[in-house]
Design an enzyme around this catalytic site. Structure first.
Site, PDB file in Angstrom:
ATOM      1  N   LYS A   1      36.437  28.009 -35.034  1.00 41.76           N
ATOM      2  CA  LYS A   1      35.073  29.033 -34.815  1.00 41.76           C
ATOM      3  C   LYS A   1      33.734  28.612 -35.528  1.00 41.76           C
ATOM      4  O   LYS A   1      32.811  28.943 -34.871  1.00 41.76           O
ATOM      5  CB  LYS A   1      35.653  30.261 -35.625  1.00 41.76           C
ATOM      6  CG  LYS A   1      34.573  31.225 -35.962  1.00 41.76           C
ATOM      7  CD  LYS A   1      35.176  32.591 -36.265  1.00 41.76           C
ATOM      8  CE  LYS A   1      34.634  32.878 -37.734  1.00 41.76           C
ATOM      9  NZ  LYS A   1      34.927  34.366 -38.105  1.00 41.76           N
ATOM     10  N   ASP A   2      33.902  27.460 -36.574  1.00 38.75           N
ATOM     11  CA  ASP A   2      32.659  27.257 -36.963  1.00 38.75           C
ATOM     12  C   ASP A   2      32.359  25.765 -36.400  1.00 38.75           C
ATOM     13  O   ASP A   2      31.306  25.205 -36.722  1.00 38.75           O
ATOM     14  CB  ASP A   2      32.874  26.667 -38.689  1.00 38.75           C
ATOM     15  CG  ASP A   2      33.285  28.077 -39.308  1.00 38.75           C
ATOM     16  OD1 ASP A   2      32.774  29.153 -39.066  1.00 38.75           O
ATOM     17  OD2 ASP A   2      34.029  27.730 -40.279  1.00 38.75           O
TER      18      ASP A   2
ATOM     19  N   ARG B   1      27.890  39.552 -34.123  1.00 40.13           N
ATOM     20  CA  ARG B   1      29.019  40.039 -33.203  1.00 40.13           C
ATOM     21  C   ARG B   1      29.791  41.180 -33.805  1.00 40.13           C
ATOM     22  O   ARG B   1      30.188  42.191 -32.973  1.00 40.13           O
ATOM     23  CB  ARG B   1      30.106  38.816 -33.087  1.00 40.13           C
ATOM     24  CG  ARG B   1      31.259  39.131 -32.138  1.00 40.13           C
ATOM     25  CD  ARG B   1      32.053  37.910 -32.164  1.00 40.13           C
ATOM     26  NE  ARG B   1      32.579  37.556 -33.543  1.00 40.13           N
ATOM     27  CZ  ARG B   1      33.717  38.180 -33.974  1.00 40.13           C
ATOM     28  NH1 ARG B   1      34.116  39.255 -33.603  1.00 40.13           N
ATOM     29  NH2 ARG B   1      34.112  38.046 -35.154  1.00 40.13           N
ATOM     30  N   ARG B   2      30.202  41.056 -35.193  1.00 44.76           N
ATOM     31  CA  ARG B   2      30.967  42.456 -35.661  1.00 44.76           C
ATOM     32  C   ARG B   2      30.221  43.464 -35.765  1.00 44.76           C
ATOM     33  O   ARG B   2      30.305  44.484 -35.312  1.00 44.76           O
ATOM     34  CB  ARG B   2      31.372  41.940 -36.755  1.00 44.76           C
ATOM     35  CG  ARG B   2      32.818  40.887 -36.758  1.00 44.76           C
ATOM     36  CD  ARG B   2      32.989  40.160 -38.188  1.00 44.76           C
ATOM     37  NE  ARG B   2      34.269  39.558 -38.140  1.00 44.76           N
ATOM     38  CZ  ARG B   2      34.237  38.445 -38.969  1.00 44.76           C
ATOM     39  NH1 ARG B   2      33.726  38.346 -40.073  1.00 44.76           N
ATOM     40  NH2 ARG B   2      35.427  37.730 -38.660  1.00 44.76           N
TER      41      ARG B   2
ATOM     42  N   ARG C   1      27.686  37.850 -47.770  1.00 42.93           N
ATOM     43  CA  ARG C   1      28.186  36.375 -47.737  1.00 42.93           C
ATOM     44  C   ARG C   1      29.025  35.878 -48.911  1.00 42.93           C
ATOM     45  O   ARG C   1      29.199  36.841 -49.797  1.00 42.93           O
ATOM     46  CB  ARG C   1      27.056  35.616 -47.361  1.00 42.93           C
ATOM     47  CG  ARG C   1      26.445  35.548 -46.115  1.00 42.93           C
ATOM     48  CD  ARG C   1      25.135  34.804 -45.981  1.00 42.93           C
ATOM     49  NE  ARG C   1      25.262  33.520 -45.870  1.00 42.93           N
ATOM     50  CZ  ARG C   1      24.202  32.415 -45.709  1.00 42.93           C
ATOM     51  NH1 ARG C   1      23.084  32.978 -45.616  1.00 42.93           N
ATOM     52  NH2 ARG C   1      24.207  31.219 -45.890  1.00 42.93           N
TER      53      ARG C   1
ATOM     54  N   ARG D   1      34.094  37.631 -51.179  1.00 39.92           N
ATOM     55  CA  ARG D   1      33.845  39.022 -50.278  1.00 39.92           C
ATOM     56  C   ARG D   1      34.747  40.159 -50.834  1.00 39.92           C
ATOM     57  O   ARG D   1      34.459  41.333 -50.789  1.00 39.92           O
ATOM     58  CB  ARG D   1      34.021  38.615 -49.035  1.00 39.92           C
ATOM     59  CG  ARG D   1      32.853  37.755 -48.407  1.00 39.92           C
ATOM     60  CD  ARG D   1      32.786  37.850 -46.776  1.00 39.92           C
ATOM     61  NE  ARG D   1      32.352  36.397 -46.492  1.00 39.92           N
ATOM     62  CZ  ARG D   1      32.098  36.017 -45.184  1.00 39.92           C
ATOM     63  NH1 ARG D   1      32.414  36.915 -44.179  1.00 39.92           N
ATOM     64  NH2 ARG D   1      31.617  34.781 -44.941  1.00 39.92           N
TER      65      ARG D   1
ATOM     66  N   CYS E   1      21.270  28.671 -28.825  1.00 41.90           N
ATOM     67  CA  CYS E   1      21.574  29.457 -30.307  1.00 41.90           C
ATOM     68  C   CYS E   1      22.512  30.598 -30.012  1.00 41.90           C
ATOM     69  O   CYS E   1      22.959  30.834 -28.720  1.00 41.90           O
ATOM     70  CB  CYS E   1      20.406  30.160 -30.596  1.00 41.90           C
ATOM     71  SG  CYS E   1      19.503  31.429 -29.639  1.00 41.90           S
TER      72      CYS E   1
HETATM   73  N1  LIG Z   1      32.370  31.910 -40.620  1.00 37.41           N
HETATM   74  C1  LIG Z   1      33.201  31.905 -41.674  1.00 37.41           C
HETATM   75  C2  LIG Z   1      34.961  31.765 -41.111  1.00 37.41           C
HETATM   76  N2  LIG Z   1      35.152  30.758 -40.319  1.00 37.41           N
HETATM   77  C3  LIG Z   1      36.336  30.848 -40.102  1.00 37.41           C
HETATM   78  C4  LIG Z   1      36.683  32.197 -40.904  1.00 37.41           C
HETATM   79  C5  LIG Z   1      38.184  32.671 -40.879  1.00 37.41           C
HETATM   80  C6  LIG Z   1      39.327  31.748 -40.263  1.00 37.41           C
HETATM   81  C7  LIG Z   1      39.421  31.434 -38.958  1.00 37.41           C
HETATM   82  O1  LIG Z   1      38.689  32.297 -37.787  1.00 37.41           O
HETATM   83  O2  LIG Z   1      40.311  30.546 -38.507  1.00 37.41           O
HETATM   84  C8  LIG Z   1      35.746  32.531 -41.482  1.00 37.41           C
HETATM   85  C9  LIG Z   1      35.894  33.882 -42.216  1.00 37.41           C
HETATM   86  C10 LIG Z   1      35.689  34.927 -41.606  1.00 37.41           C
HETATM   87  O3  LIG Z   1      34.960  35.121 -40.454  1.00 37.41           O
HETATM   88  O4  LIG Z   1      36.345  36.066 -42.202  1.00 37.41           O
END
Ligand SMILES: NCc1[nH]cc(CCC(=O)O)c1CC(=O)O
Length: 348
Positions: free
Chosen positions: A89-90, A140-141, A158, A164, A257
């Protein structure tokens, strides 16, 4: 007598990672699996802080892409390390020169979840009173939830998962609940904090997760066949294809973006194409305006048997969303950003 099998030569694979507790846990899981299959390889862990870890103040859009990945990729290209374990995801949807996703491992639960400050009182988002505060820094959320629960209030939160969760429990911090990825909580053993799983079929309104959420991407130097061969043992093709479809969709839509886009990919049962062995992959996607007022949703199901076919499915889904008005939503967000409005990107 000469043996036909030779002992494999020992070598070391240097594994790069972020320093967060979740990142270290993930690296430990991946190395554990690799080590079982490749006892002749020595894996060493090289943890470092990335821009995203160091700077918790600058708004994410000003930090640009790759805030969780770039430093690690520089080390990879320099041969200081040989692979990187990332939350997929990152990872930006286009890879820097010389770097490739070697494989994607089996996905953990990709859904978003709700953690309540008072779990004995609240069990679902629908239980929260008007004006209740939801902690999330993800557009998104927030956009998807604003659409379904316009009476709720959204506030940034954050920090790593631990931070959190603590903020959520602290009445002074002012959150009634926070939204997190199930994957991070499950990997860290915080299962008991999860009160509600959100997905497309959630009662009261669906929620689609981030592209790549719950999956790990193992990045290597392009052409490093020795490391690539080792990684093969943890590759999970169903996840690789599903997340490739998601990334292709995102690439189609982002135009420079990040955008509030949610997805859900599902391998369908009895997944016969009619023509053969290909399994059917269903992709659901949404693009929502920041205020939750406008949204374009789509769904497609196709037989997918390769990464190329998965990418094609994702691109088609993306194009269909664009044709049906997603671009207008994205243009408004881009214009807002250019005028300096505080619109956040990233998915945390
Ligand atoms: N950007 C933060 C991030 N990147 C990946 C995860 C969760 C683990 C994953 O998706 O593999 C998270 C934390 C979250 O969104 O709660």
């Amino acid at each position: 007598m000469a043996s036909s099998t030779t002992t494999p030569e020992r070598f070391t694979i240097k594994v790069g990672t972020r320093r967060s507790a979740l990142a270290l846990k993930q690296v430990e899981m991946v190395i554990g699996e690799l080590q079982r299959v490749h006892p002749h390889v020595d894996f060493t862990v090289h943890a470092m802080a990335t821009a995203g870890d160091r700077d918790k103040v600058t708004p994410l859009p000003e930090m640009g892409k790759g805030l969780w990945t770039s430093e690690l990729e520089a080390q990879l290209v320099n041969r200081d390390i040989d692979m990187v374990v990332h939350c997929l995801k990152d990872m930006p949807t286009s890879m820097p020169p010389g770097c490739v996703i070697g494989c994607v491992t089996e996905r953990e639960d990709p859904r978003d979840v709700v953690v309540f400050r008072q779990p004995e009182v609240h069990h679902r988002l629908a239980d929260l009173p008007t004006g209740a505060v939801v902690g999330t820094s993800s557009v998104r959320r927030a956009a998807q939830l604003r659409r379904r629960y316009p009476e709720l209030v959204f506030k940034d939160v954050r920090g790593n998962i631990d931070t959190r969760l603590k903020k959520c429990t602290d009445p002074e911090a002012g959150y009634d609940c926070i939204i997190l990825a199930a994957a991070g909580l499950l990997r860290m053993g915080f299962d008991d904090r999860i009160a509600q799983y959100l997905e497309s079929s959630t009662e009261g309104g669906g929620m689609l997760h981030a592209v790549g959420q719950g999956a790990l991407g193992l990045e290597v130097r392009e052409g490093d066949e020795r490391t690539l061969a080792v990684l093969k043992s943890v590759e999970h093709m169903p996840t690789f294809m599903a997340t490739f479809a998601e990334r292709a969709l995102m690439r189609m839509l982002e135009g420079g973006c990040s955008v509030p886009i949610g997805v859900e990919t599902t391998w369908m049962e009895n997944a016969d194409d009619g023509k053969g062995k290909k399994k059917k992959l269903r992709i659901r996607a949404t693009v929502v305006s920041i205020d939750g007022q406008t949204a374009v949703d789509g769904e497609r199901t196709e037989g997918v048997g390769s990464l190329e076919e998965a990418e094609a499915l994702g691109r088609k889904m993306g194009q269909e969303l664009v044709d049906r008005g997603a671009q207008k939503i994205l243009d408004v967000i881009t214009a807002g950003r250019e005028s300096g409005a505080a619109v956040k990107v990233g998915d945390s």
